[in-house]
Motif scaffolding. Structure first.
Motif, PDB file in Angstrom:
ATOM      1  N   TYR A  94     -13.499  36.286  17.082  1.00 20.08           N
ATOM      2  CA  TYR A  94     -14.382  37.245  16.426  1.00 20.08           C
ATOM      3  C   TYR A  94     -15.053  36.597  15.218  1.00 20.08           C
ATOM      4  N   THR A  95     -16.249  37.058  14.945  1.00 17.25           N
ATOM      5  CA  THR A  95     -16.982  36.670  13.746  1.00 17.25           C
ATOM      6  C   THR A  95     -17.394  37.945  13.032  1.00 17.25           C
ATOM      7  N   ALA A  96     -16.916  38.102  11.816  1.00  8.34           N
ATOM      8  CA  ALA A  96     -17.184  39.324  11.054  1.00  8.34           C
ATOM      9  C   ALA A  96     -18.061  39.015   9.849  1.00  8.34           C
ATOM     10  N   HIS A  97     -18.985  39.906   9.596  1.00 13.71           N
ATOM     11  CA  HIS A  97     -19.832  39.841   8.406  1.00 13.71           C
ATOM     12  C   HIS A  97     -19.651  41.153   7.655  1.00 13.71           C
ATOM     13  N   ALA A  98     -19.403  41.077   6.373  1.00 12.99           N
ATOM     14  CA  ALA A  98     -19.148  42.312   5.623  1.00 12.99           C
ATOM     15  C   ALA A  98     -19.749  42.228   4.227  1.00 12.99           C
ATOM     16  N   GLN A  99     -20.120  43.391   3.713  1.00 15.65           N
ATOM     17  CA  GLN A  99     -20.573  43.542   2.343  1.00 15.65           C
ATOM     18  C   GLN A  99     -19.654  44.531   1.643  1.00 15.65           C
ATOM     19  N   ILE A 100     -19.334  44.254   0.400  1.00 20.99           N
ATOM     20  CA  ILE A 100     -18.497  45.168  -0.362  1.00 20.99           C
ATOM     21  C   ILE A 100     -19.182  45.483  -1.683  1.00 20.99           C
ATOM     22  N   GLY A 101     -18.845  46.648  -2.236  1.00 22.29           N
ATOM     23  CA  GLY A 101     -19.426  47.061  -3.505  1.00 22.29           C
ATOM     24  C   GLY A 101     -18.406  47.804  -4.345  1.00 22.29           C
ATOM     25  N   GLY A 102     -18.790  48.172  -5.538  1.00 26.33           N
ATOM     26  CA  GLY A 102     -17.880  48.873  -6.432  1.00 26.33           C
ATOM     27  C   GLY A 102     -16.869  47.930  -7.050  1.00 26.33           C
ATOM     28  N   LYS A 103     -15.666  48.422  -7.308  1.00 24.85           N
ATOM     29  CA  LYS A 103     -14.634  47.620  -7.959  1.00 24.85           C
ATOM     30  C   LYS A 103     -14.218  46.431  -7.100  1.00 24.85           C
ATOM     31  N   LEU A 104     -14.257  46.606  -5.771  1.00 28.23           N
ATOM     32  CA  LEU A 104     -13.874  45.514  -4.881  1.00 28.23           C
ATOM     33  C   LEU A 104     -14.741  44.275  -5.100  1.00 28.23           C
ATOM     34  N   ALA A 105     -16.017  44.500  -5.387  1.00 25.28           N
ATOM     35  CA  ALA A 105     -16.932  43.377  -5.566  1.00 25.28           C
ATOM     36  C   ALA A 105     -16.704  42.648  -6.884  1.00 25.28           C
ATOM     37  N   GLN A 106     -15.900  43.226  -7.769  1.00 28.82           N
ATOM     38  CA  GLN A 106     -15.699  42.643  -9.092  1.00 28.82           C
ATOM     39  C   GLN A 106     -14.452  41.772  -9.188  1.00 28.82           C
ATOM     40  N   ILE A 107     -13.616  41.740  -8.127  1.00 27.93           N
ATOM     41  CA  ILE A 107     -12.358  41.009  -8.237  1.00 27.93           C
ATOM     42  C   ILE A 107     -12.419  39.592  -7.689  1.00 27.93           C
ATOM     43  N   GLY A 108     -13.553  39.183  -7.162  1.00 28.96           N
ATOM     44  CA  GLY A 108     -13.711  37.795  -6.739  1.00 28.96           C
ATOM     45  C   GLY A 108     -13.651  37.625  -5.234  1.00 28.96           C
ATOM     46  N   SER A 109     -14.577  36.822  -4.701  1.00 30.14           N
ATOM     47  CA  SER A 109     -14.677  36.643  -3.254  1.00 30.14           C
ATOM     48  C   SER A 109     -13.459  35.933  -2.677  1.00 30.14           C
ATOM     49  N   ARG A 110     -12.860  35.009  -3.446  1.00 31.73           N
ATOM     50  CA  ARG A 110     -11.699  34.286  -2.921  1.00 31.73           C
ATOM     51  C   ARG A 110     -10.538  35.234  -2.659  1.00 31.73           C
ATOM     52  N   LEU A 111     -10.306  36.159  -3.576  1.00 37.17           N
ATOM     53  CA  LEU A 111      -9.225  37.128  -3.409  1.00 37.17           C
ATOM     54  C   LEU A 111      -9.514  38.069  -2.246  1.00 37.17           C
ATOM     55  N   VAL A 112     -10.756  38.500  -2.116  1.00 38.87           N
ATOM     56  CA  VAL A 112     -11.136  39.391  -1.020  1.00 38.87           C
ATOM     57  C   VAL A 112     -10.996  38.678   0.324  1.00 38.87           C
ATOM     58  N   ASP A 113     -11.468  37.423   0.415  1.00 38.78           N
ATOM     59  CA  ASP A 113     -11.352  36.665   1.655  1.00 38.78           C
ATOM     60  C   ASP A 113      -9.888  36.468   2.044  1.00 38.78           C
ATOM     61  N   GLY A 114      -9.059  36.141   1.052  1.00 38.44           N
ATOM     62  CA  GLY A 114      -7.639  35.937   1.328  1.00 38.44           C
ATOM     63  C   GLY A 114      -6.980  37.199   1.843  1.00 38.44           C
ATOM     64  N   ALA A 115      -7.330  38.338   1.243  1.00 36.53           N
ATOM     65  CA  ALA A 115      -6.768  39.619   1.688  1.00 36.53           C
ATOM     66  C   ALA A 115      -7.235  39.948   3.101  1.00 36.53           C
ATOM     67  N   ALA A 116      -8.501  39.673   3.406  1.00 32.92           N
ATOM     68  CA  ALA A 116      -9.035  39.953   4.740  1.00 32.92           C
ATOM     69  C   ALA A 116      -8.334  39.110   5.805  1.00 32.92           C
ATOM     70  N   ARG A 117      -8.087  37.833   5.500  1.00 37.26           N
ATOM     71  CA  ARG A 117      -7.405  36.967   6.466  1.00 37.26           C
ATOM     72  C   ARG A 117      -5.953  37.410   6.682  1.00 37.26           C
ATOM     73  N   LYS A 118      -5.311  37.850   5.609  1.00 39.19           N
ATOM     74  CA  LYS A 118      -3.925  38.313   5.722  1.00 39.19           C
ATOM     75  C   LYS A 118      -3.850  39.570   6.577  1.00 39.19           C
ATOM     76  N   ILE A 119      -4.774  40.499   6.362  1.00 41.76           N
ATOM     77  CA  ILE A 119      -4.808  41.730   7.148  1.00 41.76           C
ATOM     78  C   ILE A 119      -5.087  41.421   8.620  1.00 41.76           C
ATOM     79  N   ALA A 120      -6.036  40.504   8.871  1.00 42.56           N
ATOM     80  CA  ALA A 120      -6.360  40.137  10.249  1.00 42.56           C
ATOM     81  C   ALA A 120      -5.158  39.501  10.939  1.00 42.56           C
ATOM     82  N   GLY A 121      -4.468  38.611  10.230  1.00 43.53           N
ATOM     83  CA  GLY A 121      -3.296  37.963  10.809  1.00 43.53           C
ATOM     84  C   GLY A 121      -2.207  38.959  11.152  1.00 43.53           C
TER      85      GLY A 121
END
Length: 201
Positions: free
Chosen positions: A108-135
């Motif tokens: 799968y290839t996913a493309h996503a946009q986030i906003g609000g408080k989520l967008a303020q915590i840093g892309s590295r943290l968001v990417d890491g959380a997304a990979r953990k959830i996917a796994g």
């Protein structure tokens, strides 16, 4: 954010496709999922809880399946709202390929946009959380479609991770309380930071 991953599942392609369209299996596989209900043709209403760093919230959203070519591929278009925590929207293109008679390669290839408080915590943290959830999703999904249950070691590991998350949440809550006290002392008002408010979810 863009995320591309591949997984080999120990079941035939047709069975994998059927499971990907089974709301009971999906609800049991998606971490934090509370409900998945049909919401029109090839569409589903979803409610789930998720944590990304200091931000924890309950999200409500919708998934729509498009470009369906059973049992080979489809595209998931999704959007979700998490109140003050922010929002997420995007799409994921899913492809299934047989690997022998009893295994399937899912890509799968996913493309996503986030906003609000989520967008303020840093892309590295968001990417890491997304990979953990996917796994975690694919580990649960594989167990669901094969009828297996996690080994004792995996169950203990999951319990340990849950305990770590709880400890982290408590630490964050204590830190937020101290921050709120300092803020109140400085401003002389009872206002609270968004972090403290978000921790209630």
């Amino acid at each position: 954010m863009e995320l591309t991953e591949s997984y080999t599942l120990p079941v035939p392609q047709r069975r994998t496709w059927e499971a990907l369209n089974d709301t009971t299996i999906l609800q049991a596989s998606i971490p934090g999922c509370e409900t998945i209900e049909a919401d029109g043709e090839n569409a589903y209403a979803v409610s789930l809880s998720a944590s990304v760093g200091p931000v924890k919230a309950r999200f409500k959203g919708r998934m729509l399946l498009t470009d369906i070519d059973a049992p080979n591929t489809y595209t998931i278009v999704f959007e979700g709202q998490g109140g003050a925590a922010g929002f997420g929207k995007g799409s994921a293109h899913v492809t299934l390929e047989p690997e022998g008679n009893e295994s399937t390669k899912l890509t799968y290839t996913a493309h996503a946009q986030i906003g609000g408080k989520l967008a303020q915590i840093g892309s590295r943290l968001v990417d890491g959380a997304a990979r953990k959830i996917a796994g975690e999703f694919f580990k649960r999904f594989s167990a669901q479609v094969t009828g297996e249950t996690p080994a004792n070691g995996e169950a203990l590991e999951a319990a340990g991770e849950a305990e770590e998350d709880e400890d982290e949440s408590e630490d964050t809550s204590r830190a937020n309380s101290a921050e709120d006290a300092a803020e109140s002392a400085h401003t002389g008002k009872g206002s609270k930071s968004w972090k403290a408010w978000i921790s209630k979810f």
